[in-house]
Design an enzyme around this catalytic site. Structure first.
Site, PDB file in Angstrom:
ATOM      1  N   ASP A  14       0.851  -1.194   0.000  1.00  0.00           N
ATOM      2  CA  ASP A  14       0.000   0.000   0.000  1.00  0.00           C
ATOM      3  C   ASP A  14       0.887   1.245   0.000  1.00  0.00           C
ATOM      4  O   ASP A  14       1.744   1.399   0.864  1.00  0.00           O
ATOM      5  CB  ASP A  14      -0.868  -0.044   1.262  1.00  0.00           C
ATOM      6  CG  ASP A  14      -1.913   1.046   1.280  1.00  0.00           C
ATOM      7  OD1 ASP A  14      -1.700   2.129   0.678  1.00  0.00           O
ATOM      8  OD2 ASP A  14      -2.953   0.824   1.919  1.00  0.00           O
ATOM      9  N   ASP A  38      -5.606   7.827  -4.870  1.00  0.00           N
ATOM     10  CA  ASP A  38      -6.021   9.148  -4.416  1.00  0.00           C
ATOM     11  C   ASP A  38      -6.904   9.053  -3.160  1.00  0.00           C
ATOM     12  O   ASP A  38      -6.661   9.727  -2.146  1.00  0.00           O
ATOM     13  CB  ASP A  38      -6.827   9.789  -5.563  1.00  0.00           C
ATOM     14  CG  ASP A  38      -6.840  11.291  -5.528  1.00  0.00           C
ATOM     15  OD1 ASP A  38      -6.102  11.870  -4.701  1.00  0.00           O
ATOM     16  OD2 ASP A  38      -7.582  11.887  -6.324  1.00  0.00           O
ATOM     17  N   THR A 127      -2.822   3.186 -14.310  1.00  0.00           N
ATOM     18  CA  THR A 127      -3.153   1.779 -14.617  1.00  0.00           C
ATOM     19  C   THR A 127      -4.401   1.277 -13.892  1.00  0.00           C
ATOM     20  O   THR A 127      -4.729   0.096 -13.978  1.00  0.00           O
ATOM     21  CB  THR A 127      -1.977   0.837 -14.282  1.00  0.00           C
ATOM     22  OG1 THR A 127      -1.781   0.842 -12.847  1.00  0.00           O
ATOM     23  CG2 THR A 127      -0.706   1.261 -14.975  1.00  0.00           C
TER      24      THR A 127
HETATM   25  P1  ADP Z   1      -5.399   6.117 -12.099  1.00  0.00           P
HETATM   26  O1  ADP Z   1      -6.670   6.921 -11.949  1.00  0.00           O
HETATM   27  O2  ADP Z   1      -4.196   6.994 -12.407  1.00  0.00           O
HETATM   28  O3  ADP Z   1      -5.566   4.970 -13.027  1.00  0.00           O
HETATM   29  P2  ADP Z   1      -5.712   4.487  -9.669  1.00  0.00           P
HETATM   30  O4  ADP Z   1      -5.530   4.997  -8.302  1.00  0.00           O
HETATM   31  O5  ADP Z   1      -7.093   4.125 -10.100  1.00  0.00           O
HETATM   32  O6  ADP Z   1      -5.057   5.597 -10.632  1.00  0.00           O
HETATM   33  O7  ADP Z   1      -4.791   3.212  -9.897  1.00  0.00           O
HETATM   34  C1  ADP Z   1      -3.410   3.253 -10.130  1.00  0.00           C
HETATM   35  C2  ADP Z   1      -2.782   1.938  -9.712  1.00  0.00           C
HETATM   36  O8  ADP Z   1      -2.612   1.915  -8.304  1.00  0.00           O
HETATM   37  C3  ADP Z   1      -3.584   0.683 -10.026  1.00  0.00           C
HETATM   38  O9  ADP Z   1      -2.684  -0.282 -10.552  1.00  0.00           O
HETATM   39  C4  ADP Z   1      -4.148   0.236  -8.686  1.00  0.00           C
HETATM   40  O10 ADP Z   1      -4.271  -1.169  -8.595  1.00  0.00           O
HETATM   41  C5  ADP Z   1      -3.093   0.704  -7.732  1.00  0.00           C
HETATM   42  N1  ADP Z   1      -3.534   1.037  -6.353  1.00  0.00           N
HETATM   43  C6  ADP Z   1      -4.782   1.318  -5.905  1.00  0.00           C
HETATM   44  N2  ADP Z   1      -4.748   1.614  -4.586  1.00  0.00           N
HETATM   45  C7  ADP Z   1      -3.447   1.525  -4.194  1.00  0.00           C
HETATM   46  C8  ADP Z   1      -2.747   1.693  -2.944  1.00  0.00           C
HETATM   47  N3  ADP Z   1      -3.390   2.030  -1.822  1.00  0.00           N
HETATM   48  N4  ADP Z   1      -1.396   1.514  -2.944  1.00  0.00           N
HETATM   49  C9  ADP Z   1      -0.726   1.184  -4.077  1.00  0.00           C
HETATM   50  N5  ADP Z   1      -1.319   1.003  -5.261  1.00  0.00           N
HETATM   51  C10 ADP Z   1      -2.666   1.159  -5.327  1.00  0.00           C
END
Ligand code: ADP
Length: 183
Positions: A14, A38, A127
């Site tokens: 995370d 976010d 992604t």
């Molecule tokens: P975007 O809108 O730029 O696509 P997202 O937040 O929807 O961004 O997803 C970006 C990547 O981060 C995805 O591969 C998702 O699986 C991953 N992700 C989501 N939550 C977390 C987290 N808490 N920590 C790390 N990676 C995360």
């Protein structure tokens, strides 16, 4: 081994739990929060981050933060010191937006270097909700970060890629191995 060259590392976990100087947020241009990374950053970091984002909107980014750019705020209650917000491109089948995705990594590192953030954690920008194919996103992330740190090798100690799931981890492992083979 020279200590002046930062290490590129990969962690499955995370992003909000990373003890680094700066974590990068896959924000949207409103800077007012969203889902995925976010949402997690604002939930765990607390209201201080959103308050600074609102001030930035009011002062500098009335129309939102443009895609490919980056801006820093406090990290609130996160273990990091700063959050660097960057807006990834939504993936498109009809238009190649790779330059914008690369710009997110470059601009985030530029902001990090200005702050003096020596350890920086990146999520796999675009992604998730923005549907960028993870293998391509990983290649762009690794190639762009490698090129950026080669230009300022003394600015950073560690650039950490933080991925959530197995598929993303495998994509980054492959991209990092390819980059190492390429020298
Ligand atoms: P975007 O809108 O730029 O696509 P997202 O937040 O929807 O961004 O997803 C970006 C990547 O981060 C995805 O591969 C998702 O699986 C991953 N992700 C989501 N939550 C977390 C987290 N808490 N920590 C790390 N990676 C995360």
């Amino acid at each position: 081994m020279s200590t002046s060259h930062p290490t590129l590392t990969l962690v499955q976990g995370d992003i909000t739990e990373q003890t680094v100087d700066a974590v990068v947020n896959a924000a949207n241009s409103s800077l007012l929060g969203g889902g995925g990374v976010d949402g997690a950053i604002h939930r765990r970091g607390g209201p201080e981050i959103l308050a600074e984002c609102r001030s930035l909107r009011a002062a500098q980014y009335g129309r939102g933060l443009p895609t490919g750019q980056a801006v820093a705020t406090t990290a609130g209650r996160l273990p990091a010191r700063w959050v660097i917000h960057t807006v990834g491109p939504v993936h498109s089948d009809s238009e190649d937006r790779t330059d914008l995705l690369a710009s997110c990594y470059r601009e985030s590192l530029r902001v990090a270097a200005e702050l003096g953030a020596r350890a920086v954690a990146f999520p796999a920008i675009s992604t998730g909700v923005y549907r960028w194919p993870v293998a391509d996103g990983a290649r762009t992330a690794v190639a762009t970060v490698r090129a950026a740190v080669a230009e300022s090798p003394d600015a950073f100690d560690e650039i950490r890629f933080v991925v959530f799931d197995d598929r993303a981890r495998e994509a980054y492992e492959a991209a990092l191995a390819d980059a190492a083979d390429a020298g």
